[in-house]
Design a protein around this motif. Sequence first.
Motif, PDB file in Angstrom:
ATOM      1  N   THR A 168       0.866  -1.257   0.037  1.00  0.00           N
ATOM      2  CA  THR A 168       0.124   0.066   0.102  1.00  0.00           C
ATOM      3  C   THR A 168       0.638   1.254  -0.003  1.00  0.00           C
ATOM      4  O   THR A 168       0.387   2.241  -0.610  1.00  0.00           O
ATOM      5  CB  THR A 168      -1.021  -0.059   1.353  1.00  0.00           C
ATOM      6  OG1 THR A 168      -0.068  -0.211   2.448  1.00  0.00           O
ATOM      7  CG2 THR A 168      -1.818  -1.054   1.169  1.00  0.00           C
ATOM      8  N   LEU A 228       1.910   1.933  -3.773  1.00  0.00           N
ATOM      9  CA  LEU A 228       0.563   2.249  -4.328  1.00  0.00           C
ATOM     10  C   LEU A 228       0.330   3.878  -3.992  1.00  0.00           C
ATOM     11  O   LEU A 228       0.093   4.625  -4.770  1.00  0.00           O
ATOM     12  CB  LEU A 228      -0.537   1.287  -4.064  1.00  0.00           C
ATOM     13  CG  LEU A 228      -0.413   0.005  -4.531  1.00  0.00           C
ATOM     14  CD1 LEU A 228      -1.778  -0.719  -4.339  1.00  0.00           C
ATOM     15  CD2 LEU A 228      -0.366   0.148  -6.092  1.00  0.00           C
ATOM     16  N   ASN A 237      -5.458   5.101  -5.495  1.00  0.00           N
ATOM     17  CA  ASN A 237      -6.807   5.036  -4.361  1.00  0.00           C
ATOM     18  C   ASN A 237      -7.471   3.702  -4.221  1.00  0.00           C
ATOM     19  O   ASN A 237      -7.896   3.250  -5.222  1.00  0.00           O
ATOM     20  CB  ASN A 237      -7.692   5.842  -4.687  1.00  0.00           C
ATOM     21  CG  ASN A 237      -8.732   6.194  -3.441  1.00  0.00           C
ATOM     22  OD1 ASN A 237      -8.374   6.316  -2.549  1.00  0.00           O
ATOM     23  ND2 ASN A 237     -10.042   6.271  -4.004  1.00  0.00           N
ATOM     24  N   ILE A 238      -7.190   2.947  -3.029  1.00  0.00           N
ATOM     25  CA  ILE A 238      -7.770   1.700  -2.559  1.00  0.00           C
ATOM     26  C   ILE A 238      -9.376   1.615  -2.852  1.00  0.00           C
ATOM     27  O   ILE A 238      -9.954   2.390  -1.948  1.00  0.00           O
ATOM     28  CB  ILE A 238      -7.112   0.977  -1.625  1.00  0.00           C
ATOM     29  CG1 ILE A 238      -5.566   0.771  -1.922  1.00  0.00           C
ATOM     30  CG2 ILE A 238      -7.903  -0.258  -1.299  1.00  0.00           C
ATOM     31  CD1 ILE A 238      -4.893   0.410  -0.805  1.00  0.00           C
ATOM     32  N   GLU A 248     -11.196  -1.474  -2.922  1.00  0.00           N
ATOM     33  CA  GLU A 248     -11.415  -2.758  -2.086  1.00  0.00           C
ATOM     34  C   GLU A 248     -10.362  -3.423  -1.699  1.00  0.00           C
ATOM     35  O   GLU A 248      -9.210  -3.449  -2.342  1.00  0.00           O
ATOM     36  CB  GLU A 248     -12.235  -3.599  -3.176  1.00  0.00           C
ATOM     37  CG  GLU A 248     -13.684  -3.274  -3.437  1.00  0.00           C
ATOM     38  CD  GLU A 248     -14.361  -4.488  -4.279  1.00  0.00           C
ATOM     39  OE1 GLU A 248     -14.277  -5.628  -4.008  1.00  0.00           O
ATOM     40  OE2 GLU A 248     -14.754  -4.194  -5.484  1.00  0.00           O
ATOM     41  N   SER A 249     -10.254  -4.076  -0.470  1.00  0.00           N
ATOM     42  CA  SER A 249      -9.284  -4.714  -0.053  1.00  0.00           C
ATOM     43  C   SER A 249      -9.750  -5.979   0.810  1.00  0.00           C
ATOM     44  O   SER A 249     -10.697  -5.858   1.500  1.00  0.00           O
ATOM     45  CB  SER A 249      -8.262  -3.862   1.088  1.00  0.00           C
ATOM     46  OG  SER A 249      -7.508  -4.638   1.480  1.00  0.00           O
ATOM     47  N   LEU A 309      -6.428  -6.687  -4.040  1.00  0.00           N
ATOM     48  CA  LEU A 309      -6.599  -5.149  -4.007  1.00  0.00           C
ATOM     49  C   LEU A 309      -7.493  -4.794  -5.319  1.00  0.00           C
ATOM     50  O   LEU A 309      -6.707  -5.071  -6.347  1.00  0.00           O
ATOM     51  CB  LEU A 309      -5.384  -4.344  -3.790  1.00  0.00           C
ATOM     52  CG  LEU A 309      -4.867  -4.522  -2.245  1.00  0.00           C
ATOM     53  CD1 LEU A 309      -3.513  -3.882  -2.315  1.00  0.00           C
ATOM     54  CD2 LEU A 309      -5.485  -3.709  -1.249  1.00  0.00           C
ATOM     55  N   PHE A 331      -8.017  -1.028  -7.051  1.00  0.00           N
ATOM     56  CA  PHE A 331      -7.257   0.533  -6.790  1.00  0.00           C
ATOM     57  C   PHE A 331      -7.614   1.196  -8.211  1.00  0.00           C
ATOM     58  O   PHE A 331      -7.516   0.493  -9.273  1.00  0.00           O
ATOM     59  CB  PHE A 331      -6.191   0.451  -6.184  1.00  0.00           C
ATOM     60  CG  PHE A 331      -5.044  -0.086  -7.091  1.00  0.00           C
ATOM     61  CD1 PHE A 331      -4.466   0.386  -7.967  1.00  0.00           C
ATOM     62  CD2 PHE A 331      -4.950  -1.567  -6.730  1.00  0.00           C
ATOM     63  CE1 PHE A 331      -3.483  -0.030  -8.870  1.00  0.00           C
ATOM     64  CE2 PHE A 331      -3.625  -2.298  -7.525  1.00  0.00           C
ATOM     65  CZ  PHE A 331      -3.088  -1.460  -8.465  1.00  0.00           C
TER      66      PHE A 331
END
Length: 284
Positions: free
Chosen positions: A23, A26, A32-33, A35-36, A51, A53
């Motif tokens: 992260t 990234l 921009n995330i 879902e995780s 992930l 993003f």
Amino acid sequence: MAEHLFILNLCCQDRPGLVASVTTELAAIEANIAESAQFWDRQSDRFFMRLAFTVPEGVDHEAIDRALDSPVERFGMKTTLTDTTRRPRVIIMVSRFDHAMLHLLYQIRVGWLDAEVAAIVSNHEANRRTAELEGIPFHHLPINSDNKEAQEAALLDLVRDSGADLVVLARYMQILSEKLSNRLYGKVINIHHSFLPSFKGAKPYHQAHERGVKLIGATAHYVTADLDEGPIIEQETERVSHALSPQDLIASGRDIESRVLARAVKLHLERRVMLNGRKTVVFD
């Protein structure tokens, strides 16, 4: 500002700092995330993560790969990066019974499944008309004990030439060879008309009827060289009565098969399924 959605799947031995290392890199490229999801398999000590993003305009696949080089090398990660702007291409294989195939085609048509059908392949001519009405190339590849190797070679050529990402056996009633199963491992999904591991092989509804089961079901799984032994993706059951005939069970099972297969295909296409030995990790 336009944004671009990617999906990253990774697995490796579990160690502190895994998530932070990914992260952080990234964030450095202004991702921009969205879902995780994570899972630690305590038995194997393997860590799995998915992930989703977005990245700003101008950040491409190669830039993301470069950003992730450091954590990938440091932790020995196996990764797959998927660009969601490219629609996955699917080959549907079917024999005579077309209910599962028709359900897939409908779900694609209404947009619930985001995919393009590259071809419909069958060892019978029965579904050519459906393919023509849908505007999908139809390939009749009859098979017998004498031409099995040549037939499967033609299928591999089609997978390569069409750029197919996934082969779906929508009640394709032929057993893939060990060679083909191994070659396409993780890229072929089958629907078995039984709640595996019970009633493998042919005529599972008749087997279930003989045993007087109170539940029938269907199982979507990845194909392996061992018949109906592949990693399971999705299953569903339905309660039945002793008064039902094998034909009644078959009729009830058609709807279950269609639903289960479509859900499994959707999970695969959205990169929510990760192989974990003989099992799968499925992120809902």
